[in-house]
Design a protein around this motif. Sequence first.
Motif, PDB file in Angstrom:
ATOM      1  N   LYS A 149       0.838  -1.202   0.000  1.00  0.00           N
ATOM      2  CA  LYS A 149       0.000   0.000   0.000  1.00  0.00           C
ATOM      3  C   LYS A 149       0.872   1.252   0.000  1.00  0.00           C
ATOM      4  O   LYS A 149       1.757   1.402   0.847  1.00  0.00           O
ATOM      5  CB  LYS A 149      -0.933   0.007   1.211  1.00  0.00           C
ATOM      6  N   GLY A 154      -2.770   5.808  -0.029  1.00  0.00           N
ATOM      7  CA  GLY A 154      -3.621   4.715   0.432  1.00  0.00           C
ATOM      8  C   GLY A 154      -4.016   3.746  -0.665  1.00  0.00           C
ATOM      9  O   GLY A 154      -4.915   2.923  -0.476  1.00  0.00           O
ATOM     10  N   LYS A 155      -3.343   3.818  -1.818  1.00  0.00           N
ATOM     11  CA  LYS A 155      -3.665   2.936  -2.937  1.00  0.00           C
ATOM     12  C   LYS A 155      -2.610   1.838  -3.069  1.00  0.00           C
ATOM     13  O   LYS A 155      -1.485   1.997  -2.609  1.00  0.00           O
ATOM     14  CB  LYS A 155      -3.746   3.747  -4.228  1.00  0.00           C
ATOM     15  N   TYR A 156      -2.998   0.742  -3.730  1.00  0.00           N
ATOM     16  CA  TYR A 156      -2.150  -0.449  -3.765  1.00  0.00           C
ATOM     17  C   TYR A 156      -1.383  -0.600  -5.087  1.00  0.00           C
ATOM     18  O   TYR A 156      -1.922  -0.319  -6.166  1.00  0.00           O
ATOM     19  CB  TYR A 156      -2.991  -1.700  -3.518  1.00  0.00           C
ATOM     20  N   PRO A 181      -7.007  -3.953  -1.360  1.00  0.00           N
ATOM     21  CA  PRO A 181      -6.257  -4.889  -2.219  1.00  0.00           C
ATOM     22  C   PRO A 181      -7.207  -5.772  -3.020  1.00  0.00           C
ATOM     23  O   PRO A 181      -8.246  -6.207  -2.512  1.00  0.00           O
ATOM     24  CB  PRO A 181      -5.444  -5.716  -1.209  1.00  0.00           C
ATOM     25  N   SER A 185      -3.533  -6.530  -7.366  1.00  0.00           N
ATOM     26  CA  SER A 185      -2.545  -5.954  -6.440  1.00  0.00           C
ATOM     27  C   SER A 185      -1.930  -6.990  -5.503  1.00  0.00           C
ATOM     28  O   SER A 185      -1.428  -6.649  -4.436  1.00  0.00           O
ATOM     29  CB  SER A 185      -3.187  -4.829  -5.625  1.00  0.00           C
ATOM     30  N   TRP A 333       5.975   2.596   1.635  1.00  0.00           N
ATOM     31  CA  TRP A 333       5.065   1.504   1.280  1.00  0.00           C
ATOM     32  C   TRP A 333       4.802   0.650   2.520  1.00  0.00           C
ATOM     33  O   TRP A 333       5.738   0.272   3.223  1.00  0.00           O
ATOM     34  CB  TRP A 333       5.666   0.643   0.172  1.00  0.00           C
TER      35      TRP A 333
END
Length: 349
Positions: A149, A154-156, A181, A185, A333
């Motif tokens: 992440k 906040g994105k995968y 997720p 991802s 990450w």
Amino acid sequence: MDVPKYDGNIHPDEYGYLISRFYKLPTGIDTYEKLRKALKEDISFTVFKNTNKKMLQLLKYVPESRSGNTSTFISRFRKLCYNAEINDIEEQKEYLYKSLPMNHIDYISFEFYKKMENVDSINKLIKEFEVFAIYLSELIVNESVVALKHVATGKYLSSIENLCYKTGSKTQLVFVESPEPGPNSLWKINFNDKELATYAGTSIGLQHIKSNKFLGICYEGYQGNFIYGLYGYYKSPLTKQTWVWEKHTEVSCGGDENKWNFKHSKLESHQGFLKSNDIINLNIKKKYDSNGDSTSDRQVEFLRSHDIQFTIRGDTFQEVCCHNEILGVNDEWCIELIKQYNLTLDQIC
């Protein structure tokens, strides 16, 4: 009612308790303490104790992630110790230690004994073992499935099978998407010949589950014209459109250089094993320098995503790239364990 004969399948103390509740003492024995002593002198009790010791030696801890039950294991462990009359806390520690999964016992033995060092009672032992069991469940084992992440957005970290860049290497693109997720991802993490990854120089590979391709970078070779140029790597989609020479490196699935190193993003000298929810910086050491030579003094670049987007087939993607600039929040990450590598019962035992 006749007193049931002692058959050696129950501890004498339990047998004595049942007798005291439902039966009169046998003829010739006038106290329950005498009954208890007599039973413990019987050969059947020796066999009973030895049997429970053997069962204790064979007892293996299987965590919930592998369909085990910690509560049931602890109950079984205490019962076997009681039946075998193993009351010494140090001996109990040894049996607990030997119950741990043997596939990475060499790596975690120090952690186990460190946590158990000041334990001096069975209750403290069980409490610390429960904490240690949680610690074990968070370890990222070789070939586990993980998600990465991007902390700032906040994105995968994601990829889509056979969807490729239109520029650069034209290999399978990498981007960040979705606050949850999903199938695109998920990554299998690989430590080569190690069972666990330490913060002391373990290199890792990240294999995209759906496409089986590894996260990496691609070497392009000579860049420039006949008069002026350098050797280098393919550039990321957005930075390729600028005229600045020092551009960000393209990250793809299928890159021919795919060995990554990691460090804790907050603690420079952090030691220990890689665990779920650790916040890390990922970096890759380029194989070739700007002269096209393969030397030990090569550039290290860090994995980054930022709020810059590019478009392919009418769809918009948030860019992921590598850089050698000052580290910041866009380089952090959070590694999340989705599924520990599933060992078979034979491997656990």
